[in-house]
Each structure stands twice: as structure tokens, then as C-alpha cells.
Design an enzyme around this catalytic site. Structure first.
Site, PDB file in Angstrom:
ATOM      1  N   SER A 150       0.863  -1.187   0.000  1.00  0.00           N
ATOM      2  CA  SER A 150       0.000   0.000   0.000  1.00  0.00           C
ATOM      3  C   SER A 150       0.897   1.233   0.000  1.00  0.00           C
ATOM      4  O   SER A 150       1.092   1.907   1.008  1.00  0.00           O
ATOM      5  CB  SER A 150      -0.924  -0.018   1.228  1.00  0.00           C
ATOM      6  OG  SER A 150      -1.764  -1.139   1.190  1.00  0.00           O
ATOM      7  N   GLY A 178       0.805   4.210  -0.888  1.00  0.00           N
ATOM      8  CA  GLY A 178       0.358   5.530  -0.457  1.00  0.00           C
ATOM      9  C   GLY A 178       0.555   5.778   1.025  1.00  0.00           C
ATOM     10  O   GLY A 178       0.714   6.926   1.452  1.00  0.00           O
ATOM     11  N   ASP A 179       0.555   4.720   1.840  1.00  0.00           N
ATOM     12  CA  ASP A 179       0.680   4.910   3.286  1.00  0.00           C
ATOM     13  C   ASP A 179       2.051   5.448   3.697  1.00  0.00           C
ATOM     14  O   ASP A 179       2.134   6.532   4.290  1.00  0.00           O
ATOM     15  CB  ASP A 179       0.368   3.598   4.001  1.00  0.00           C
ATOM     16  CG  ASP A 179      -1.115   3.320   4.055  1.00  0.00           C
ATOM     17  OD1 ASP A 179      -1.728   3.586   5.101  1.00  0.00           O
ATOM     18  OD2 ASP A 179      -1.657   2.846   3.052  1.00  0.00           O
ATOM     19  N   PRO A 180       3.128   4.714   3.447  1.00  0.00           N
ATOM     20  CA  PRO A 180       4.427   5.259   3.874  1.00  0.00           C
ATOM     21  C   PRO A 180       4.786   6.529   3.119  1.00  0.00           C
ATOM     22  O   PRO A 180       5.428   7.422   3.695  1.00  0.00           O
ATOM     23  CB  PRO A 180       5.410   4.120   3.567  1.00  0.00           C
ATOM     24  CG  PRO A 180       4.748   3.302   2.510  1.00  0.00           C
ATOM     25  CD  PRO A 180       3.283   3.385   2.824  1.00  0.00           C
ATOM     26  N   GLY A 207       3.102   9.223   4.853  1.00  0.00           N
ATOM     27  CA  GLY A 207       3.759   9.462   6.133  1.00  0.00           C
ATOM     28  C   GLY A 207       5.005  10.307   5.995  1.00  0.00           C
ATOM     29  O   GLY A 207       5.253  11.213   6.800  1.00  0.00           O
TER      30      GLY A 207
END
Length: 405
Positions: free
Chosen positions: A172, A174-176, A179
Site C-alpha cells: 500500500s 500511499g501509506d508510507p 507518512g
């Protein structure tokens, strides 16, 4: 070391969960901030419930997933469904510098902990909201989650094989990525506050932060009206460019030939004298037009060799090549271990485990992972008594009332 870290003295009230938000606050913890996760046994972070488990045994404190992305943080167990808990959360915000959350847009407002409410208790507060689609716009209320965000951001449209449907990128992403963007935005806001004394609200859209690293593909449409084709491991400007099977079980090597000069060197190494002058492969245009035949030639050479041997040979000739690393390869890699990338710190429940550490090294303000990820509520007593000034008896009473849980 902690007292000279770049963010030493900065406190973060961390309301995040899952991956994007915790990955943002992980960077702030790496930089020396005191990051306090506000969580609850009534609704633990999703990643506390996900494998891999230490020794295969389930438990909210045993997830490698959670323990990786929450290193260096503290945990306050606080059930935000309770009005008294929300009041305690505001007390913590009042003595914090940054608030971070990654709920859907509007959730923090609905539970009474939105920016306008929190700035009443901390006028120079910096607050970052990392929702899926940002705080405004017709889709701001949509539900977001990592696997669906990858195709939404355009990544899947350029990932996959020719003639195949769009594919996921494996994580996924887009998450890190969100962040990291969030951490940069917080640092900018801290710099601004240091100059002006004023806090601010940061509205981060995870969809936009993901699109921002896909600009090359977006420009193919905005500049030329074209949709980039999915083409597996190949590259429109390099050939050969791919991952080739080597000897051994699931052993592969990635090779990128960036110029005709590199191609001639590769051809000499492969020991096919006719290759450099073969009109099918002499130029990039020719190699792209005959890519199936080209890759067959390269594969026939790599198949009888180890990926490490291919790597050493091509690197010596200045050609980018490296094994396709497995998780075990990475964990045991001599270079990464010599560089001190991995961290092994004692955890209260699972003992000492190896985790990925900090991928940068500052010469004047060194950083370090100061402690393993917290058990749920491990630092409740410390936060309540040492930071917020409650007595031990008051803390015990709040625990009995299931407010600290």
C-alpha cells in the site's frame, strides 16, 4: 544522544493508526521528538492485530508490523469514547507541540478534538490531518484504505504486463509515502513556528501525495495526451532492462543497460562477439524492437550463474545490476548490517528482535531508535503522572472507571 537530536524537546500527541499516520510519527520519533500514541484496548490499532506474530503467537503486543512502525514511541491507553478521556486528551495536547491524526476527514471534529477545539487549549499548536482525500472537495468524505488508494492514485494504471489488466504495486504505497510527506510538512510548520511563534493546520491528502510521485506518468497525458503502456519490467528508454532468472531456487538478478556503450560492454561479457555489431541490437531503437530476442540472450547467460556472480561481474563493468533481494537476503545482508541499518532493542513482551532502523545519518545531530515499540498502555502511568501531574491514586481510579484502558 537523545538530548541533541534535531527534535529533542518536541512532544507529539499521536492519534494516528494503521500505517500512514504512524509512519509519519515514526520519522518524528527518529528525529528525537517524544511521540505519545493515544490508543485503547477497546479499539486497538489495526496493525496490533496483524501478522507477523513473534514466535507465531497472537497478541496485541506481539505484531512485528506494529512493532516496526512504532519504535521509539510511548503508549497512553485512553478510551476516547468517554468524555473524561477527551478532557485528558486535551490536557495532553496543551503540553504538546504537534498533533497528528489520519482518520477520515471530519472524524476528529465529530469527537470534539478537531483543530479549532484543540487550538483553544494550545494556541500555537501544529496539527496535521492525513486523510485519504484531504479536508475539502466532493470526495473528501470517501472512505480510504491503502490497497484501494494505489489504483486510485494512478499507480496501477502503469503497473503490470502488456495486455494484462492494471496491477497492484505489491504494498500500500500511499501509506508510507503519505507518512514521509507528512513528516516534511510538520518540520516546515515547526520551522515556521520557531520564526513566528504561530502554529498552523496541515491538511494532507494521501491521494495527492501519492500522485505527486507519479508525475512522470501524469505528464505523458498533460503534455502529449498519451496513456503510458504497462510493460512489465521493461523501460521505454533502456534495454535490456528487466529481472532475469539465475541458478538456484527463486534467484533473480535485475539488470539495467542505460546506453549503447553499456550494451557493448554487456555483450563482451556475455561473450557473444557478434552481438555489438548485430543491427538488431546495436541501438536502443533496435533493442526495443527486438526485446524478446534480446532478453532471451541475456537470460541464457544468467541462467547458469548465481545472481551474486552476475552482480559482481556487471558492477565491475559499470553496469547497474543487483540481486532481487528476498526478505532473508535483506535481514542478513552484510552491507546493511555493517552500516548499522538494523536495530535490535529489547521489547517488554517479545524480547529482542531485529527491525529496520533509521535510513539516514546526521553528522552533527545524530539520531537513534531510542527504544522498542511500546506495549499497549505501557507508559500510561508515566504520561498521566510525570507529564500531566495526576497522582497515582487518581490514575488508579481512572483505570477502574475504564477511562485509562
Amino acid at each position: 544522544m537523545a538530548d541533541i537530536a534535531p527534535l529533542s524537546g518536541i512532544r507529539v500527541a499521536d492519534f494516528t493508526w494503521v500505517w500512514a499516520g504512524p509512519y509519519c510519527t515514526l520519522q518524528l520519533a527518529h528525529l528525537g521528538a517524544e511521540v505519545i500514541r493515544i490508543e485503547s484496548s477497546a479499539r486497538p490499532c489495526v496493525t496490533r492485530l496483524l501478522p507477523p506474530w513473534a514466535d507465531g503467537e497472537f497478541g496485541v503486543n506481539r505484531s512485528g508490523y506494529f512493532n516496526q512502525y512504532n519504535q521509539g514511541k510511548l503508549s497512553l491507553a485512553l478510551d476516547l469514547r468517554e468524555a473524561r478521556a477527551k478532557a485528558i486528551a486535551k490536557e495532553l495536547v496543551a503540553v504538546s507541540d504537534v498533533v497528528c491524526e489520519n482518520f477520515a476527514a471530519g472524524v476528529m471534529d465529530r469527537i470534539g478534538l478537531g483543530y479549532e477545539a484543540l487550538r483553544q487549549v494550545k494556541p500555537d499548536l501544529i496539527m496535521i490531518a492525513m486523510s485519504g482525500y484531504g479536508a475539502t472537495g466532493p470526495e473528501s468524505h470517501y472512505v480510504s484504505y491503502g490497497p484501494a488508494q494505489v489504483p486510485l492514485s494512478g499507480f496501477s494504471s502503469v503497473t503490470g504486463y502488456r495486455g494484462w489488466p492494471p496491477m497492484h504495486v505489491g504494498i500500500s504505497y500511499g501509506d508510507p509515502n503519505g507518512g514521509l510527506h507528512g513528516a516534511v510538512a510538520v518540520l516546515a510548520a515547526l520551522h515556521y513556528r520557531a520564526r513566528t511563534g504561530r502554529g498552523q493546520y496541515i491538511d494532507l491528502s494521501q491521494q495527492e501525495t501519492t500522485i505527486s510521485v507519479l508525475a512522470e506518468a501524469v505528464l505523458r497525458y498533460t503534455m502529449a495526451g498519451e496513456q503510458p503502456a504497462r510493460d512489465g519490467n521493461r523501460d521505454p528508454h533502456m534495454a535490456p532492462h528487466g529481472v532475469f532468472r539465475c541458478t538456484g531456487d527463486e534467484r533473480w538478478v535485475a539488470i539495467s543497460v542505460r546506453s549503447d556503450g553499456e550494451w557493448r560492454r554487456l555483450a563482451e561479457i556475455i561473450d557473444q562477439d557478434a552481438l555489438p555489431t548485430d543491427v538488431r541490437f546495436a541501438t536502443l531503437t533496435g533493442r526495443k524492437a527486438n526485446e524478446d530476442a534480446l532478453e532471451a540472450i541475456v537470460s541464457s547467460w544468467t541462467l547458469d550463474r548465481s545472481c551474486e556472480d552476475v552482480t559482481r561481474t556487471l558492477q565491475a563493468a559499470g553496469i547497474p545490476a543487483f540481486p532481487s533481494m528476498s526478505n532473508r537476503d535483506l535481514a542478513e545482508d552484510a552491507h546493511l548490517n555493517a552500516a548499522g541499518f538494523f536495530v535490535s532493542l529489547p521489547h517488554a513482551e517479545v524480547g529482542t528482535r531485529q527491525h529496520a532502523g533509521i535510513p539516514w545519518r546526521l553528522s552533527r545531530t545524530p539520531t537513534a531508535v531510542r527504544q522498542a515499540a511500546p506495549c499497549l498502555g505501557e507508559h500510561t502511568d508515566y504520561v498521566m503522572q510525570e507529564i500531566l501531574g495526576y497522582t497515582a491514586a487518581e490514575v488508579q481510579q481512572l483505570k477502574q472507571q475504564q477511562i485509562l484502558t
